[in-house]
Design an enzyme around this catalytic site. Structure first.
Site, PDB file in Angstrom:
ATOM      1  N   LYS A  40      35.367 -24.133   0.168  1.00  0.00           N
ATOM      2  CA  LYS A  40      35.157 -23.943  -1.270  1.00  0.00           C
ATOM      3  C   LYS A  40      34.634 -22.537  -1.522  1.00  0.00           C
ATOM      4  O   LYS A  40      34.016 -21.928  -0.661  1.00  0.00           O
ATOM      5  CB  LYS A  40      34.156 -24.972  -1.817  1.00  0.00           C
ATOM      6  CG  LYS A  40      34.709 -26.375  -1.905  1.00  0.00           C
ATOM      7  CD  LYS A  40      33.772 -27.260  -2.700  1.00  0.00           C
ATOM      8  CE  LYS A  40      34.392 -28.618  -2.926  1.00  0.00           C
ATOM      9  NZ  LYS A  40      33.579 -29.444  -3.816  1.00  0.00           N
ATOM     10  N   SER A 127      30.975 -30.402 -12.709  1.00  0.00           N
ATOM     11  CA  SER A 127      30.639 -28.987 -12.528  1.00  0.00           C
ATOM     12  C   SER A 127      31.797 -28.101 -12.965  1.00  0.00           C
ATOM     13  O   SER A 127      31.586 -27.033 -13.548  1.00  0.00           O
ATOM     14  CB  SER A 127      30.283 -28.706 -11.070  1.00  0.00           C
ATOM     15  OG  SER A 127      29.118 -29.398 -10.704  1.00  0.00           O
TER      16      SER A 127
END
Length: 178
Positions: A40, A127
């Site tokens: 990520k 998020s």
């Protein structure tokens, strides 16, 4: 019993905080385990995310914030945690989380997963949604803790929107001929 609440928390939202606060009431200790995931590309560094979460959980006596790499089950074993705490927003979350719970059980037979349904007001929140709103200059003040909102505005180089209170219009009175 010790519970681990794992995630990338990039950024932490009020939905995450809701799960942490409820977990704090249910378990002897909740370890918010911030994942360092090389696949990520977070906007906030691992250290920044840990600091953000520590700041907004300081009122919770049974919560610890730490970071980890590797398998969640390995980390849970190292920390003597028997539970993985997970929040569920929608049905698709359940399908994914149930599959992960079964996988974790094959990795370590002593781990259990406890699912908490998110509170209604956070059922849409993620998020990714928060970052998208902040990126385009929208207000995220009602979606994340204050310290995180400020960090997001700085990251995206936007000014927090000035939200003015709604205008109250007088109720029209019926016209009465007299």
């Amino acid at each position: 019993m010790i519970a681990i609440y794992p995630g990338s928390f990039d950024p932490i939202t009020l939905g995450h905080l809701d799960i942490i606060e409820r977990g704090d009431r249910l378990f002897e200790k909740v370890i918010v385990a911030v994942l360092c995931n090389p696949s990520k590309s977070p906007i906030f560094s691992l250290e920044k995310r840990v600091a953000q979460i520590r700041r907004c959980t300081q009122h919770l006596p049974n919560v610890e914030v730490a970071s980890f790499t590797g398998l969640t089950t390995d980390y849970a074993r190292q920390r003597n945690a028997g539970v993985l705490l997970r929040g569920l927003r929608v049905l698709s979350d359940f399908e994914k989380e149930l599959q992960m719970a079964h996988t974790n059980k094959t990795l370590w037979d002593n781990i259990e997963t406890v699912f908490l349904a998110t509170s209604n007001e956070y059922s849409f929140l993620s998020s990714s949604v928060v970052k998208e709103i902040a990126k385009f200059g929208g207000s995220v003040d009602h979606l994340v803790p204050d310290n995180v909102a400020e960090d997001l505005y700085q990251w995206y180089k936007v000014h927090p929107p000035q939200v003015s209170p709604p205008t109250i219009m007088p109720t029209p009175q019926p016209f009465i001929e007299g």
